[in-house]
Scaffold this motif. Sequence first.
Motif, short mmCIF file in Angstrom:
data_model
loop_
_atom_site.label_atom_id
_atom_site.label_comp_id
_atom_site.label_asym_id
_atom_site.label_seq_id
_atom_site.Cartn_x
_atom_site.Cartn_y
_atom_site.Cartn_z
N ALA A 46 0.85 -1.19 0.00
CA ALA A 46 0.00 0.00 0.00
C ALA A 46 0.89 1.24 0.00
CB ALA A 46 -0.93 0.00 1.22
N ASP A 47 0.33 2.34 -0.49
CA ASP A 47 1.06 3.60 -0.50
C ASP A 47 1.14 4.16 0.91
OD1 ASP A 47 1.37 3.46 -3.25
OD2 ASP A 47 -0.47 4.61 -3.65
N ALA A 48 2.24 4.82 1.20
CA ALA A 48 2.43 5.40 2.52
C ALA A 48 1.55 6.64 2.68
CB ALA A 48 3.90 5.78 2.73
N PRO A 49 0.96 6.82 3.85
CA PRO A 49 0.15 8.01 4.13
C PRO A 49 1.05 9.18 4.50
CG PRO A 49 0.17 6.61 6.05
CD PRO A 49 0.96 5.89 5.00
N ALA A 50 0.44 10.36 4.62
CA ALA A 50 1.17 11.52 5.13
C ALA A 50 1.62 11.24 6.57
CB ALA A 50 0.30 12.76 5.08
N PRO A 51 2.80 11.71 6.96
CA PRO A 51 3.75 12.54 6.21
C PRO A 51 4.73 11.75 5.37
CG PRO A 51 4.56 12.25 8.42
CD PRO A 51 3.24 11.52 8.37
N PHE A 52 4.57 10.41 5.33
CA PHE A 52 5.58 9.57 4.68
C PHE A 52 5.40 9.48 3.17
CE2 PHE A 52 4.96 8.09 9.06
CZ PHE A 52 6.23 8.32 9.56
N ASP A 53 4.38 10.16 2.63
CA ASP A 53 4.21 10.20 1.19
C ASP A 53 5.11 11.26 0.55
OD1 ASP A 53 2.85 12.27 2.37
OD2 ASP A 53 1.11 12.17 1.04
N GLN A 54 5.84 11.98 1.37
CA GLN A 54 6.78 12.99 0.89
C GLN A 54 8.16 12.70 1.49
OE1 GLN A 54 5.86 15.45 -1.27
NE2 GLN A 54 3.72 14.72 -1.26
N GLU A 55 9.19 13.15 0.79
CA GLU A 55 10.54 13.01 1.31
C GLU A 55 10.79 14.06 2.40
OE1 GLU A 55 13.33 13.26 -1.86
OE2 GLU A 55 12.74 11.35 -2.77
N GLY A 56 11.83 13.82 3.18
CA GLY A 56 12.26 14.81 4.15
C GLY A 56 11.72 14.64 5.55
N VAL A 57 11.08 13.50 5.86
CA VAL A 57 10.63 13.26 7.23
C VAL A 57 11.86 13.04 8.11
CG1 VAL A 57 9.34 11.72 8.74
CG2 VAL A 57 8.44 12.27 6.47
N LYS A 58 11.89 13.75 9.23
CA LYS A 58 13.04 13.70 10.13
C LYS A 58 12.60 13.17 11.49
CE LYS A 58 15.42 17.60 7.94
NZ LYS A 58 16.02 18.95 8.15
N ILE A 59 13.37 12.22 12.00
CA ILE A 59 13.10 11.68 13.33
C ILE A 59 14.41 11.61 14.10
CG2 ILE A 59 11.07 10.37 12.62
CD1 ILE A 59 12.80 7.89 12.50
N ALA A 60 14.29 11.47 15.41
CA ALA A 60 15.47 11.36 16.28
C ALA A 60 15.23 10.31 17.33
CB ALA A 60 15.78 12.70 16.93
N ILE A 61 16.31 9.69 17.77
CA ILE A 61 16.26 8.85 18.97
C ILE A 61 17.16 9.51 20.00
CG2 ILE A 61 18.02 7.28 18.02
CD1 ILE A 61 16.81 5.08 19.82
N VAL A 87 13.43 7.58 5.99
CA VAL A 87 13.37 8.78 6.81
C VAL A 87 14.78 9.11 7.30
CG1 VAL A 87 11.02 8.26 7.55
CG2 VAL A 87 12.93 7.53 8.97
N ASP A 88 14.99 10.37 7.64
CA ASP A 88 16.28 10.83 8.17
C ASP A 88 16.29 10.61 9.68
OD1 ASP A 88 17.11 11.70 5.65
OD2 ASP A 88 16.21 13.68 5.94
N LEU A 89 17.29 9.87 10.17
CA LEU A 89 17.40 9.54 11.59
C LEU A 89 18.64 10.19 12.18
CD1 LEU A 89 16.67 7.86 14.15
CD2 LEU A 89 18.09 6.03 13.19
N THR A 90 18.46 10.90 13.29
CA THR A 90 19.57 11.45 14.06
C THR A 90 19.59 10.78 15.42
OG1 THR A 90 19.38 13.58 12.94
CG2 THR A 90 20.62 13.54 14.99
N VAL A 91 20.77 10.38 15.86
CA VAL A 91 20.94 9.67 17.13
C VAL A 91 21.61 10.58 18.15
CG1 VAL A 91 21.98 7.70 18.31
CG2 VAL A 91 21.08 7.44 15.99
N PHE A 92 20.97 10.75 19.29
CA PHE A 92 21.55 11.47 20.43
C PHE A 92 21.83 10.44 21.52
CE2 PHE A 92 19.04 14.59 18.19
CZ PHE A 92 19.76 15.78 18.28
N ASP A 93 23.06 10.35 22.00
CA ASP A 93 23.44 9.39 23.03
C ASP A 93 24.02 10.13 24.23
OD1 ASP A 93 24.26 7.32 24.60
OD2 ASP A 93 25.57 6.38 23.11
N ALA A 94 23.31 10.09 25.36
CA ALA A 94 23.74 10.81 26.56
C ALA A 94 24.84 10.08 27.32
CB ALA A 94 22.55 11.03 27.48
N GLN A 95 25.15 8.84 26.94
CA GLN A 95 26.21 8.05 27.57
C GLN A 95 26.04 7.97 29.09
OE1 GLN A 95 30.16 9.05 26.17
NE2 GLN A 95 29.41 9.52 24.13
N GLY A 96 24.79 7.79 29.52
CA GLY A 96 24.52 7.58 30.93
C GLY A 96 24.37 8.83 31.76
N ASP A 97 24.45 10.01 31.14
CA ASP A 97 24.36 11.27 31.87
C ASP A 97 22.95 11.83 31.73
OD1 ASP A 97 24.47 14.29 32.17
OD2 ASP A 97 26.53 13.79 32.74
#
Length: 366
Positions: A46-61, A87-97
């Motif tokens: 099936a086709d992806a719904p909004a917002p995934f029907d467009q490029e440039g979706v940004k997410i972070a962990i 999707v564009d994924l950015t990872v933030f790691d606090a290293q236990g802090d």
Amino acid sequence: MRNTKVLMAGIAGATLLLAACSQGTTAEPEATTATSEEAQVAETTADAPAPFDQEGVKIAIVQQSGQGDYFQQYLNGTKQQAAALGVDLTVFDAQGDNATQATQLEQAIASGVDGIVVRHGFPDTLCPGVNDAISKGIYVVIYDVEIQTCAPDAIQTQQSDAVMASLVLDKMLEDIGPGVDVGYVNVLGIAPLDRRHTVWNEYIADNEWSQLFQTGSFTNSTATDSAPMVASAVQADPSIKAIYAPYDEFTKGTLSALEQIDRTDVLVYGADISAADIELMRAEGSQWVATGATDPNAIGAAVLRTLFLHMADELETTTVDFPPILVTQDFLRDNNIANMDDLRAAEPSLNISDVSSAEWIPVVTF
């Protein structure tokens, strides 16, 4: 004879993985290639719904720590599921802090992401940022933080930790029986460890086990830092028959401690699973009898799929639990299971590919 080389390699491997993960604290966008285990990607129907029907979706962990085999595999599953949907994924790691994690959550919000996964940490640290993100229209999914009271609009995901603990402690009871002296390696204040702790207390009471000590340290070098603490505790209370250490870095530290003080008679019961854990459990003379487990690669992917469904307004629940299985040393040896691929083949339920899935999501499996 115990396999010292295998044990030390397992602990050293966790340290090397931590060093690799530490590179991610600058929160650069992550590459889409796998860090450890490659996934298979299912075709969509099936086709992806909004917002995934467009490029440039940004997410972070925004993760509290990337330390250890479990967290490295979890992040691998997250990365590969993100790459599969593009999707564009950015990872933030606090290293236990904890303070760093709160700051990184603010940075993720300010960076203009559409969705955030917050993995582990403490409610007091995270609730202000989580509520701020939601107020700004950012979708938030939590993994293993008890945040429902202070941030009720966030989606909660977690392993079924009570089931995981019960599976292992049932095996421990079968092996050692009631009314014996036992030890405990755990640190409280961390949601999954707290949930396992609740079950542990029930088994202590119901089976008249005498807990002679509780020790352990949750740091960027948990196994290494916990080992001398466990060694001292066991030497002070030599009558113990078994130790419950409900996180694999605690389990590794416990194994190292027992080896250092030559206590080959103490049985060890843990949690989590990885290729390194399997090697340790299978090693000649290993005292690691059983572990409660999910596949962290699959969990990382499923949590991200939960975020996708939430962002598409297709999520029909506010909580998602991931079921564990019991893995015993005998099972690994009897079935010649040497790595995670072997374990997945023997226990296909670990893949949880049907959890938080949809026809438009290219589900990754391992």
